[in-house]
Design a protein around this motif. Structure first.
Motif, PDB file in Angstrom:
ATOM      1  N   ALA A  25       0.831  -1.206   0.000  1.00  0.00           N
ATOM      2  CA  ALA A  25       0.000   0.000   0.000  1.00  0.00           C
ATOM      3  C   ALA A  25       0.864   1.254   0.000  1.00  0.00           C
ATOM      4  O   ALA A  25       0.549   2.242  -0.674  1.00  0.00           O
ATOM      5  N   LYS A  26       1.969   1.211   0.741  1.00  0.00           N
ATOM      6  CA  LYS A  26       2.886   2.356   0.758  1.00  0.00           C
ATOM      7  C   LYS A  26       3.493   2.571  -0.626  1.00  0.00           C
ATOM      8  O   LYS A  26       3.615   3.703  -1.093  1.00  0.00           O
ATOM      9  N   GLN A  27       3.855   1.483  -1.289  1.00  0.00           N
ATOM     10  CA  GLN A  27       4.430   1.584  -2.630  1.00  0.00           C
ATOM     11  C   GLN A  27       3.417   2.172  -3.604  1.00  0.00           C
ATOM     12  O   GLN A  27       3.752   3.041  -4.410  1.00  0.00           O
ATOM     13  N   ARG A  28       2.167   1.707  -3.545  1.00  0.00           N
ATOM     14  CA  ARG A  28       1.116   2.250  -4.423  1.00  0.00           C
ATOM     15  C   ARG A  28       0.910   3.737  -4.163  1.00  0.00           C
ATOM     16  O   ARG A  28       0.737   4.525  -5.099  1.00  0.00           O
ATOM     17  N   ALA A  29       0.951   4.129  -2.887  1.00  0.00           N
ATOM     18  CA  ALA A  29       0.781   5.539  -2.545  1.00  0.00           C
ATOM     19  C   ALA A  29       1.922   6.370  -3.123  1.00  0.00           C
ATOM     20  O   ALA A  29       1.702   7.461  -3.666  1.00  0.00           O
ATOM     21  N   MET A  30       3.162   5.868  -3.019  1.00  0.00           N
ATOM     22  CA  MET A  30       4.310   6.588  -3.577  1.00  0.00           C
ATOM     23  C   MET A  30       4.187   6.720  -5.099  1.00  0.00           C
ATOM     24  O   MET A  30       4.462   7.779  -5.661  1.00  0.00           O
ATOM     25  N   GLU A  31       3.764   5.638  -5.748  1.00  0.00           N
ATOM     26  CA  GLU A  31       3.598   5.682  -7.202  1.00  0.00           C
ATOM     27  C   GLU A  31       2.530   6.694  -7.595  1.00  0.00           C
ATOM     28  O   GLU A  31       2.707   7.453  -8.547  1.00  0.00           O
ATOM     29  N   ARG A  32       1.450   6.715  -6.857  1.00  0.00           N
ATOM     30  CA  ARG A  32       0.366   7.669  -7.158  1.00  0.00           C
ATOM     31  C   ARG A  32       0.836   9.109  -6.957  1.00  0.00           C
ATOM     32  O   ARG A  32       0.534   9.986  -7.766  1.00  0.00           O
ATOM     33  N   LEU A  33       1.606   9.352  -5.899  1.00  0.00           N
ATOM     34  CA  LEU A  33       2.153  10.697  -5.682  1.00  0.00           C
ATOM     35  C   LEU A  33       3.072  11.103  -6.823  1.00  0.00           C
ATOM     36  O   LEU A  33       3.034  12.247  -7.286  1.00  0.00           O
ATOM     37  N   GLU A  34       3.894  10.167  -7.300  1.00  0.00           N
ATOM     38  CA  GLU A  34       4.769  10.459  -8.430  1.00  0.00           C
ATOM     39  C   GLU A  34       3.956  10.797  -9.669  1.00  0.00           C
ATOM     40  O   GLU A  34       4.282  11.741 -10.389  1.00  0.00           O
ATOM     41  N   GLU A  35       2.878  10.034  -9.919  1.00  0.00           N
ATOM     42  CA  GLU A  35       1.994  10.312 -11.053  1.00  0.00           C
ATOM     43  C   GLU A  35       1.370  11.703 -10.949  1.00  0.00           C
ATOM     44  O   GLU A  35       1.158  12.367 -11.954  1.00  0.00           O
ATOM     45  N   MET A  36       1.084  12.117  -9.723  1.00  0.00           N
ATOM     46  CA  MET A  36       0.481  13.431  -9.493  1.00  0.00           C
ATOM     47  C   MET A  36       1.525  14.547  -9.558  1.00  0.00           C
ATOM     48  O   MET A  36       1.175  15.726  -9.514  1.00  0.00           O
ATOM     49  N   GLY A  37       2.824  14.177  -9.628  1.00  0.00           N
ATOM     50  CA  GLY A  37       3.876  15.170  -9.671  1.00  0.00           C
ATOM     51  C   GLY A  37       4.231  15.747  -8.321  1.00  0.00           C
ATOM     52  O   GLY A  37       4.801  16.825  -8.215  1.00  0.00           O
ATOM     53  N   VAL A  38       3.897  15.008  -7.250  1.00  0.00           N
ATOM     54  CA  VAL A  38       4.177  15.474  -5.900  1.00  0.00           C
ATOM     55  C   VAL A  38       5.529  14.940  -5.463  1.00  0.00           C
ATOM     56  O   VAL A  38       5.793  13.742  -5.544  1.00  0.00           O
ATOM     57  N   ASP A  39       6.389  15.839  -5.009  1.00  0.00           N
ATOM     58  CA  ASP A  39       7.714  15.464  -4.524  1.00  0.00           C
ATOM     59  C   ASP A  39       7.590  15.045  -3.065  1.00  0.00           C
ATOM     60  O   ASP A  39       7.356  15.878  -2.197  1.00  0.00           O
ATOM     61  N   ILE A  40       7.746  13.764  -2.771  1.00  0.00           N
ATOM     62  CA  ILE A  40       7.556  13.290  -1.401  1.00  0.00           C
ATOM     63  C   ILE A  40       8.755  13.564  -0.517  1.00  0.00           C
ATOM     64  O   ILE A  40       8.674  13.452   0.685  1.00  0.00           O
ATOM     65  N   GLU A  41       9.870  13.979  -1.084  1.00  0.00           N
ATOM     66  CA  GLU A  41      11.045  14.314  -0.288  1.00  0.00           C
ATOM     67  C   GLU A  41      11.010  15.767   0.170  1.00  0.00           C
ATOM     68  O   GLU A  41      11.786  16.174   1.002  1.00  0.00           O
ATOM     69  N   LYS A  42      10.131  16.526  -0.395  1.00  0.00           N
ATOM     70  CA  LYS A  42      10.054  17.952  -0.121  1.00  0.00           C
ATOM     71  C   LYS A  42       9.584  18.199   1.308  1.00  0.00           C
ATOM     72  O   LYS A  42       8.639  17.578   1.765  1.00  0.00           O
ATOM     73  N   PRO A  43      10.219  19.126   2.040  1.00  0.00           N
ATOM     74  CA  PRO A  43       9.738  19.438   3.383  1.00  0.00           C
ATOM     75  C   PRO A  43       8.314  19.981   3.312  1.00  0.00           C
ATOM     76  O   PRO A  43       7.972  20.700   2.385  1.00  0.00           O
ATOM     77  N   SER A  44       7.538  19.644   4.280  1.00  0.00           N
ATOM     78  CA  SER A  44       6.151  20.073   4.278  1.00  0.00           C
ATOM     79  C   SER A  44       5.807  20.745   5.588  1.00  0.00           C
ATOM     80  O   SER A  44       6.662  20.966   6.427  1.00  0.00           O
ATOM     81  N   ARG A  45       4.536  21.023   5.743  1.00  0.00           N
ATOM     82  CA  ARG A  45       4.074  21.620   6.991  1.00  0.00           C
ATOM     83  C   ARG A  45       4.225  20.649   8.145  1.00  0.00           C
ATOM     84  O   ARG A  45       4.115  21.024   9.289  1.00  0.00           O
TER      85      ARG A  45
END
Length: 88
Positions: A25-45
């Motif tokens: 599920a974590k892998q699918r979530a990461m893939e979906r974020l990549e498809e959306m163009g979201v950088d998951i390494e980026k600092p967030s709130r």
């Protein structure tokens, strides 16, 4: 879809960070974020929330010191934690 992409991304990031979620599920979530163009390494709130959460925890320990219904041992522990964090 009609869904707010920011909220979808937030939910997917939460999925990645939850310990009780399967690796698949974590892998699918990461893939979906990549498809959306979201950088998951980026600092967030999340960093700001983490700092806020820490302040709330320390505030709870400060309240423990003044609570007449708390044991002496709990007050000593709270005092130690506050000292370790330079909060008193």
């Amino acid at each position: 879809d009609g869904k707010n992409p920011e909220r979808v991304a937030a939910g997917l990031k939460a999925t990645i960070n939850r310990p009780n979620v399967s690796d698949e599920a974590k892998q699918r979530a990461m893939e979906r974020l990549e498809e959306m163009g979201v950088d998951i390494e980026k600092p967030s709130r999340r960093t700001a929330h983490g700092q806020l959460g820490e302040q709330r925890v320390l505030g709870g320990y400060k309240a423990t010191l003044k609570n007449p219904h708390v044991s002496k041992e709990a007050k000593e522990h709270a005092h130690d934690v506050l000292e370790e964090n330079n909060a008193i």
